[in-house]
Design an enzyme around this catalytic site. Structure first.
Site, PDB file in Angstrom:
ATOM      1  N   LYS A   6      43.841  48.997  32.576  1.00 24.43           N
ATOM      2  CA  LYS A   6      43.437  47.892  31.749  1.00 24.43           C
ATOM      3  C   LYS A   6      41.854  47.935  31.730  1.00 24.43           C
ATOM      4  O   LYS A   6      41.159  48.058  32.776  1.00 24.43           O
ATOM      5  CB  LYS A   6      43.367  46.430  32.539  1.00 24.43           C
ATOM      6  CG  LYS A   6      43.078  45.328  31.799  1.00 24.43           C
ATOM      7  CD  LYS A   6      42.705  44.228  32.718  1.00 24.43           C
ATOM      8  CE  LYS A   6      41.729  43.019  32.503  1.00 24.43           C
ATOM      9  NZ  LYS A   6      40.543  43.542  31.883  1.00 24.43           N
TER      10      LYS A   6
ATOM     11  N   GLY B  44      34.919  47.313  40.076  1.00 23.67           N
ATOM     12  CA  GLY B  44      34.539  46.104  39.284  1.00 23.67           C
ATOM     13  C   GLY B  44      33.758  45.100  40.547  1.00 23.67           C
ATOM     14  O   GLY B  44      33.062  46.011  41.460  1.00 23.67           O
ATOM     15  N   SER B  45      33.643  43.826  40.511  1.00 21.83           N
ATOM     16  CA  SER B  45      32.684  43.318  41.299  1.00 21.83           C
ATOM     17  C   SER B  45      33.198  43.021  42.730  1.00 21.83           C
ATOM     18  O   SER B  45      34.524  43.072  42.881  1.00 21.83           O
ATOM     19  CB  SER B  45      32.546  41.966  40.792  1.00 21.83           C
ATOM     20  OG  SER B  45      33.640  41.114  40.723  1.00 21.83           O
ATOM     21  N   THR B  46      32.522  42.820  43.646  1.00 25.76           N
ATOM     22  CA  THR B  46      32.956  42.616  45.023  1.00 25.76           C
ATOM     23  C   THR B  46      33.691  41.186  45.233  1.00 25.76           C
ATOM     24  O   THR B  46      34.978  41.040  45.905  1.00 25.76           O
ATOM     25  CB  THR B  46      31.923  42.457  45.868  1.00 25.76           C
ATOM     26  OG1 THR B  46      31.021  43.649  45.923  1.00 25.76           O
ATOM     27  CG2 THR B  46      32.406  42.204  47.466  1.00 25.76           C
TER      28      THR B  46
ATOM     29  N   GLY C 163      37.269  42.147  43.721  1.00 23.28           N
ATOM     30  CA  GLY C 163      37.616  42.998  44.702  1.00 23.28           C
ATOM     31  C   GLY C 163      38.207  42.161  45.740  1.00 23.28           C
ATOM     32  O   GLY C 163      39.487  42.625  46.248  1.00 23.28           O
TER      33      GLY C 163
ATOM     34  N   CYS D  48      26.571  50.632  39.506  1.00 23.44           N
ATOM     35  CA  CYS D  48      26.918  49.926  40.627  1.00 23.44           C
ATOM     36  C   CYS D  48      26.046  50.846  41.785  1.00 23.44           C
ATOM     37  O   CYS D  48      25.824  50.178  42.872  1.00 23.44           O
ATOM     38  CB  CYS D  48      28.460  50.400  41.058  1.00 23.44           C
ATOM     39  SG  CYS D  48      29.138  52.116  40.529  1.00 23.44           S
TER      40      CYS D  48
ATOM     41  N   GLU E 203      23.117  41.997  44.172  1.00 23.10           N
ATOM     42  CA  GLU E 203      23.181  42.917  43.012  1.00 23.10           C
ATOM     43  C   GLU E 203      23.103  42.044  41.582  1.00 23.10           C
ATOM     44  O   GLU E 203      23.607  41.240  41.092  1.00 23.10           O
ATOM     45  CB  GLU E 203      24.736  43.359  43.128  1.00 23.10           C
ATOM     46  CG  GLU E 203      25.065  44.397  42.016  1.00 23.10           C
ATOM     47  CD  GLU E 203      26.352  45.067  41.825  1.00 23.10           C
ATOM     48  OE1 GLU E 203      27.113  44.003  41.629  1.00 23.10           O
ATOM     49  OE2 GLU E 203      26.707  46.229  41.644  1.00 23.10           O
TER      50      GLU E 203
HETATM   51  P1  NAD Z   1      34.438  42.342  37.214  1.00 21.53           P
HETATM   52  O1  NAD Z   1      35.056  42.305  38.561  1.00 21.53           O
HETATM   53  O2  NAD Z   1      34.227  40.992  36.825  1.00 21.53           O
HETATM   54  O3  NAD Z   1      35.878  42.783  36.356  1.00 21.53           O
HETATM   55  C1  NAD Z   1      36.277  44.151  36.588  1.00 21.53           C
HETATM   56  C2  NAD Z   1      37.662  44.352  35.924  1.00 21.53           C
HETATM   57  O4  NAD Z   1      38.367  43.410  36.745  1.00 21.53           O
HETATM   58  C3  NAD Z   1      37.536  43.843  34.492  1.00 21.53           C
HETATM   59  O5  NAD Z   1      38.658  44.636  33.724  1.00 21.53           O
HETATM   60  C4  NAD Z   1      38.165  42.405  34.691  1.00 21.53           C
HETATM   61  O6  NAD Z   1      38.919  42.041  33.643  1.00 21.53           O
HETATM   62  C5  NAD Z   1      39.267  42.447  35.789  1.00 21.53           C
HETATM   63  N1  NAD Z   1      39.577  41.003  36.482  1.00 21.53           N
HETATM   64  C6  NAD Z   1      38.890  40.105  36.448  1.00 21.53           C
HETATM   65  N2  NAD Z   1      39.411  39.204  37.335  1.00 21.53           N
HETATM   66  C7  NAD Z   1      40.699  39.821  37.839  1.00 21.53           C
HETATM   67  C8  NAD Z   1      41.496  39.499  38.890  1.00 21.53           C
HETATM   68  N3  NAD Z   1      41.547  38.158  39.219  1.00 21.53           N
HETATM   69  N4  NAD Z   1      42.422  40.297  39.231  1.00 21.53           N
HETATM   70  C9  NAD Z   1      42.521  41.357  38.669  1.00 21.53           C
HETATM   71  N5  NAD Z   1      41.602  42.039  37.705  1.00 21.53           N
HETATM   72  C10 NAD Z   1      40.653  41.067  37.331  1.00 21.53           C
HETATM   73  O7  NAD Z   1      33.495  43.420  37.228  1.00 21.53           O
HETATM   74  P2  NAD Z   1      32.460  43.810  36.065  1.00 21.53           P
HETATM   75  O8  NAD Z   1      31.440  42.774  35.707  1.00 21.53           O
HETATM   76  O9  NAD Z   1      33.303  44.025  34.795  1.00 21.53           O
HETATM   77  O10 NAD Z   1      31.694  44.954  36.425  1.00 21.53           O
HETATM   78  C11 NAD Z   1      30.482  45.070  37.130  1.00 21.53           C
HETATM   79  C12 NAD Z   1      30.880  45.072  38.617  1.00 21.53           C
HETATM   80  O11 NAD Z   1      31.551  46.312  38.721  1.00 21.53           O
HETATM   81  C13 NAD Z   1      29.594  45.219  39.372  1.00 21.53           C
HETATM   82  O12 NAD Z   1      29.625  44.385  40.600  1.00 21.53           O
HETATM   83  C14 NAD Z   1      29.635  46.766  39.680  1.00 21.53           C
HETATM   84  O13 NAD Z   1      28.815  47.111  40.929  1.00 21.53           O
HETATM   85  C15 NAD Z   1      30.810  47.096  39.767  1.00 21.53           C
HETATM   86  N6  NAD Z   1      31.286  48.625  39.806  1.00 21.53           N
HETATM   87  C16 NAD Z   1      31.654  49.124  40.912  1.00 21.53           C
HETATM   88  C17 NAD Z   1      31.611  50.800  40.535  1.00 21.53           C
HETATM   89  C18 NAD Z   1      31.889  51.589  42.051  1.00 21.53           C
HETATM   90  O14 NAD Z   1      32.129  52.673  41.709  1.00 21.53           O
HETATM   91  N7  NAD Z   1      31.603  50.983  43.087  1.00 21.53           N
HETATM   92  C19 NAD Z   1      31.604  51.403  39.402  1.00 21.53           C
HETATM   93  C20 NAD Z   1      31.313  50.411  38.272  1.00 21.53           C
HETATM   94  C21 NAD Z   1      31.129  49.112  38.410  1.00 21.53           C
END
Ligand code: NAD
Length: 512
Positions: A216, A268-270, A273, A324, A421
């Site tokens: 996704k 994605g975001s902490t 996560g 990130c 962040e």
């Molecule tokens: P986000 O956590 O909002 O979303 C990431 C993904 O998760 C999206 O596809 C979103 O639709 C999905 N999502 C949202 N709620 C969910 C849930 N309850 N269950 C399952 N999936 C869900 O993050 P973002 O705003 O898209 O990305 C930015 C973040 O990603 C930043 O915190 C960044 O640091 C992090 N990031 C980390 C790395 C790494 O390798 N550590 C790499 C890129 C980005």
């Protein structure tokens, strides 16, 4: 009358040549302004085909969403609609997981590893062949400068497919004397900052190890993943081996909670996560989390200063700070702080902010209105906390989501702009005197994804890298990636590694 060279129409520096062609005594006088610019060099949109609407890619076919829902995806640099994409709901997710399970049991786990390798290799070649189109779409959908999508995102994505194609039939050498087995169906969820690259990071090792995939992309940048689905279709990958579902947070949640998914790979975001970790607690699902970061870039007084300044600029302003591992905190040794800050301010002035499709642009558009508001809120917080702000004097385009590159000096370690962040082009600068002090400060955030050390001494590099709690530490460089190197974090930056040999492990069970 003086003749002025035609000024360029775009933001940035213009090579303004003020010329007096003929004077009384018939001599030619040339006067040069200190400000100058590049002529626009826009990449053509016509090289990219974007459909008006995208369905879900399930079981090797494009299928209408059972949700009957579509959302717009827009160009953040112009706010114009690019396309509309399906939103997968729980029933759609279930359909994709069933397809992935069938493909796993009936086809993918049975075919010889060298055949799997051929498919992955074919995908890699096709990503290369379509590199120009993919770069343009990445830039249109995400707002990042074309230079980055062309020179970094797309080639690195292709390289990941090549790299893992190589491992598919060599797993016994990767893990000598162990028996490897795939996990089954893996659910993969990606953010918006490196859409195609994140898809490659996740899909390539999963396929190489014999798993099938439900992937996704983020709701704001789904288009290159959907283009990848077209590539996968054209590459004739057996139906159901890779399923690509556009959607929103609830789509991701349905993947996470589906009982027939064996592993979740999330970037994605902490905050999200942690929600995922709670959702799968008590199940047998495997999990890797690649989360947020607040990287420290550390410049010692013996560092090559110009090189370090360029590295810091690249570290935080690359991809608008939507990284990130962005070097969003700078620790500079007190004796050289004045010089470094002056050079950073000078360099900030020369950064070109504007049309992401222009090949000269350094800083493109912020990915969404919501993210721009978050960044602007942090800039206000920084000012309120008493830090001193400096912004480039560039003009921002009138339409679209743009942010001036910004730095803060007089920042305290406890300030929110030094702890949280921001995910935008905002740098917090702090100073230090000793090694112990900078280690203490650099490690003092909830995150531990990456860091950078700038010094002339090899021994200092080794000493610092040992003591920094970060998954990746760059020395005298920053933001360098290679498919052969593992990437991942400590603490609230997550766990598990992607890339390299380590990136195979989360998709395997090892026996013997
Ligand atoms: P986000 O956590 O909002 O979303 C990431 C993904 O998760 C999206 O596809 C979103 O639709 C999905 N999502 C949202 N709620 C969910 C849930 N309850 N269950 C399952 N999936 C869900 O993050 P973002 O705003 O898209 O990305 C930015 C973040 O990603 C930043 O915190 C960044 O640091 C992090 N990031 C980390 C790395 C790494 O390798 N550590 C790499 C890129 C980005």
């Amino acid at each position: 009358m003086p003749v002025k060279a035609k000024p360029a129409s775009r933001a940035g520096k213009v090579a303004k040549k003020t010329m007096t062609p003929a004077t009384k005594n018939n001599t030619l006088k040339l006067k040069f302004d200190t400000s100058w610019t590049y002529a626009p060099a826009p990449e053509s949109k016509s090289a990219a085909i974007i459909n008006k609407q995208y369905d879900l890619f399930i079981d090797g076919k494009w299928q209408k969403p059972l949700s009957k829902t579509f959302i717009d995806t827009i160009n953040p640099a112009t706010e114009e609609k690019l396309s509309e994409v399906a939103v997968a709901n729980e029933a759609d997710v279930n359909k994709a997981v069933v397809a992935a399970r069938n493909a796993y049991e009936k086809v993918w786990k049975k075919i010889p590893a060298k055949e799997r390798a051929k498919y992955i290799f074919r995908i890699a070649r096709m990503v290369q062949e379509k590199a120009r189109e993919l770069s343009i779409i990445e830039t249109l959908d995400g707002g990042k400068p074309i230079r980055e999508s062309r020179d970094f995102d797309v080639p690195t994505a292709a390289n990941h497919f090549f790299y893992y194609a190589g491992w598919a039939d060599k797993l016994e050498y990767a893990f000598p004397n162990r028996k490897t087995a795939p996990l089954g169906v893996v659910g993969q969820i990606a953010p918006w900052n490196f859409p195609l690259l994140m898809a490659a990071w996740k899909i390539a090792p999963a396929l190489a190890t014999g798993n099938t995939v439900v992937f996704k992309p983020s709701k704001t940048t789904p288009l290159t993943a959907l283009k990848l689905a077209e590539i996968i279709e054209e590459a004739d990958l057996p139906p159901g081996v890779v399923n690509i579902l556009s959607g929103v947070g609830s789509t991701g949640d349905a993947i996470v909670r589906h009982p027939d998914v064996n592993k979740i790979a999330f970037t994605g975001s902490t905050e999200v996560g942690k929600m995922i970790q709670r959702a799968i607690a008590g199940t047998e699902k495997k999990l890797t989390l690649e989360l947020g970061g607040k990287a420290a870039n550390i410049i010692f007084e013996d560092a090559p200063i110009d090189q370090a300044v360029e590295g810091v600029i690249n570290g935080i302003f690359f991809n608008q700070g939507h990284v990130c591992c962005a070097g969003s905190r700078l620790y500079v040794q007190e004796s050289i702080a004045k010089t470094v800050i002056r050079k950073l301010k000078d360099r900030l002035e020369s950064l070109i902010v504007g049309d992401p499709l222009d090949k000269n642009t350094d800083i493109g558009a912020i990915n969404s209105r919501q993210q721009l508001e978050t960044i602007l809120e942090y800039i206000e917080i920084g000012k309120k906390e008493g830090a001193e702000m400096y912004q480039s004097s560039c003009n921002l385009p009138k339409k679209g989501f743009f942010c001036k590159p910004t730095l803060f000096t007089n920042v305290a370690q406890s300030n929110r702009i030094a702890q949280e962040e921001i995910f935008g082009p905002v740098l917090a600068i702090l100073t230090f005197r000793t090694d112990d002090e900078v280690i203490e400060k650099a490690n003092n955030t909830p995150y531990g994804l990456s860091a950078g050390v700038w010094t002339d001494k090899g021994s200092k590099v080794f000493n610092m890298t040992k003591r920094l709690r970060a998954g990746v530490v760059w020395a005298n460089t920053f933001n360098k990636f290679d498919p052969t190197s593992p990437f991942g974090g400590y603490k609230e930056s997550g766990f598990g590694r992607e890339g390299g040999l380590h990136g195979l492990l989360p998709y395997l069970s090892l026996k013997g």
